[in-house]
Design an enzyme around this catalytic site. Structure first.
Site, PDB file in Angstrom:
ATOM      1  N   ASN A   7       0.877  -1.165   0.000  1.00  0.00           N
ATOM      2  CA  ASN A   7       0.000   0.000   0.000  1.00  0.00           C
ATOM      3  C   ASN A   7       0.923   1.226   0.000  1.00  0.00           C
ATOM      4  OD1 ASN A   7      -1.850   2.003   0.446  1.00  0.00           O
ATOM      5  ND2 ASN A   7      -2.781   1.067   2.263  1.00  0.00           N
ATOM      6  N   ARG A  90      -2.625  -2.251  -3.423  1.00  0.00           N
ATOM      7  CA  ARG A  90      -3.861  -1.513  -3.205  1.00  0.00           C
ATOM      8  C   ARG A  90      -3.842  -0.328  -4.169  1.00  0.00           C
ATOM      9  NH1 ARG A  90      -5.324   3.051   1.181  1.00  0.00           N
ATOM     10  NH2 ARG A  90      -7.523   3.199   0.649  1.00  0.00           N
ATOM     11  N   HIS A 179     -12.721   2.786  -0.139  1.00  0.00           N
ATOM     12  CA  HIS A 179     -12.560   1.877   1.020  1.00  0.00           C
ATOM     13  C   HIS A 179     -13.267   0.550   0.774  1.00  0.00           C
ATOM     14  CE1 HIS A 179     -12.201   5.602   3.882  1.00  0.00           C
ATOM     15  NE2 HIS A 179     -10.993   5.170   3.544  1.00  0.00           N
ATOM     16  N   ARG A 238     -10.438  16.106   5.936  1.00  0.00           N
ATOM     17  CA  ARG A 238     -11.347  16.402   4.810  1.00  0.00           C
ATOM     18  C   ARG A 238     -12.727  16.773   5.348  1.00  0.00           C
ATOM     19  NH1 ARG A 238     -10.235  10.823   1.659  1.00  0.00           N
ATOM     20  NH2 ARG A 238      -8.600  10.512   3.176  1.00  0.00           N
ATOM     21  N   GLU A 381      -7.602  -5.057   5.605  1.00  0.00           N
ATOM     22  CA  GLU A 381      -7.575  -4.828   4.158  1.00  0.00           C
ATOM     23  C   GLU A 381      -6.483  -5.660   3.496  1.00  0.00           C
ATOM     24  OE1 GLU A 381      -7.930  -0.635   5.416  1.00  0.00           O
ATOM     25  OE2 GLU A 381      -8.679  -0.314   3.388  1.00  0.00           O
TER      26      GLU A 381
END
Ligand code: ADP
Length: 396
Positions: A7, A90, A179, A238, A381
């Site tokens: 990742n 990823r 996600h 964010r 993940e």
């Protein structure tokens, strides 16, 4: 078969070496602050747990360091590069092109580069990770797992914006969702844990980025992030949902440049903008000692999540389970409790003592009498990426 999961972010490389099908993690680590003189290199195996501070000038040096550690004659876990069968990456944005895990070819890399306009903070770094992995592990198969893929099942009524049609048909302006690896993993875990046949689940991923998904019978049918990962919930830095007119106001009346607006909304807003802190632990500690800004930010964060729970319960005409996951979802009993407070009308009631229990396992935190199950499901993940890459390798 050894699968290396990569990742690659803007200044970090997260990696995990997983043996499949046993799902055994044989080595993992994180290289952070790449580009600085004091980058940190973390590396952990069954017998080794190290953290070094050193100069890692760029991602290429980071990759070399990772490969050296994995193949070290004392600390390593593999003999040479040939021991890695697959490197699985990823990749954040797969647009409409990639609805499934994909073997990486030149064409796939070109498309990931093209899609960088939609995820400028993520795709270029994911692509750099792929190119470096091809150099470092030339005999391994390179496979991409896309964050957007799980959401390809969203119906048009959920993913299309109310804009002129040609922007959807000719320019692919639509909600893609992100996600996905995490939402897929935790929703499947919840379905098997609760032994549900047909299911209506809401999965809430609360990490640095935050998103929420309505999952009906194992498929994503609506999701809070949109065209890019900026929409929806309040995140670390964010803003999430926003009246777009604010952007014009900032430019036309407050003298902001467009790039400044982008930076403001993606890097200086959210919990950071509201409190001066991005790490929820700091915010919770200050709220507890009575800091009003931090108290309000937590309330706002939970309120936004609540509204999505209401919307998605309506979208699915019911709800069987609510699932919290990722750094905040798994660890913050405070936020979970704020979210579930006064949702009994929807059949959601928290059991306060179960909510406080610490565990790294899947667990129920709802009251026994409540109609809707409330679960904490630790996300993984990397394992989901390994499973998908392993599955694909058998179909090649
Ligand atoms: P990423 O999106 O980078 O994978 P994580 O899933 O690791 O992020 O989540 C990071 C967030 O989790 C941070 O905001 C951090 O404050 C929060 N977090 C981690 N541990 C705790 C804790 N014990 N209590 C509250 N928040 C926590």
């Amino acid at each position: 078969m050894n699968i290396l999961i990569i990742n690659a972010g803007s200044s970090s490389i997260k990696y995990q070496l997983i043996q499949m099908p046993s799902e055994l993690v044989i080595g993992k680590g994180l290289i952070e602050r790449i580009g600085s003189k004091n980058a940190t290199v973390k590396y952990k195996t069954n017998t080794v747990d190290i953290e070094e501070v050193m100069v890692i000038p760029n991602h290429s040096a980071g990759f070399k360091k990772m490969a050296t550690l994995l193949m070290d004659s004392v600390q390593g876990v593999i003999a040479d590069v040939n021991d890695i069968a697959i490197v699985a990456h990823r990749v954040v944005h797969g647009g409409n092109t990639f609805s499934e895990t994909t073997v990486i070819t030149q064409e796939v890399k070109d498309k990931i580069r093209e899609l960088s306009v939609l995820a400028p903070l993520h795709n270029p770094h994911n692509l750099e990770g792929i190119i470096l992995a091809e150099e470092a592990f030339p005999t391994a198969k390179q496979i991409a797992v896309f964050d957007t893929a799980f959401h390809q099942t969203m119906p048009v009524k959920a993913k299309k914006y109310a804009l002129p049609n040609e922007l959807y048909t000719d320019h692919r302006i639509q909600a893609f969702g992100f996600h996905g690896t995490s939402h897929k993993y935790v929703s499947e875990k919840a379905i098997s844990f609760l032994k549900l046949k047909s299911s209506k689940i809401i999965t809430i991923h609360l990490g640095h980025g935050c998103s929420i998904t309505a999952v009906r019978d194992g498929k994503s049918i609506d999701h809070s992030m949109g065209f890019t990962p900026s929409n929806g919930l309040i995140m670390g830095s964010r803003s999430g949902d926003l009246d777009h007119s604010i952007i014009f106001y900032l430019v036309n009346n407050l003298g902001y440049g467009l790039e400044e607006v982008n930076t403001l909304l993606t890097k200086k807003s959210g919990m950071l903008g509201l409190t001066g802190h991005m790490d929820l632990r700091d915010i919770e500690a200050k709220a507890q000692s009575g800091n009003p800004e931090c108290e309000l930010a937590l309330e706002m964060n939970a309120y936004r999540i609540k509204k999505y729970i209401g919307a998605y319960t309506a979208a699915m005409n019911g709800l069987d389970a609510l699932v919290f996951t990722a750094g905040i979802g798994e660890n913050s009993s405070t936020l979970r409790s704020l979210v579930c407070n006064e949702l009994d009308y929807l059949g959601i009631t928290m059991d306060p003592s179960k909510n406080e229990l610490k565990s790294s396992n899947i667990r129920e935190i709802g009251s026994d009498k409540a109609q809707v199950k409330v679960l904490v499901v630790p996300t993984n993940e990397e394992l989901e990426i390994a499973k998908q890459a392993y599955g694909l390798s058998h179909n090649l």
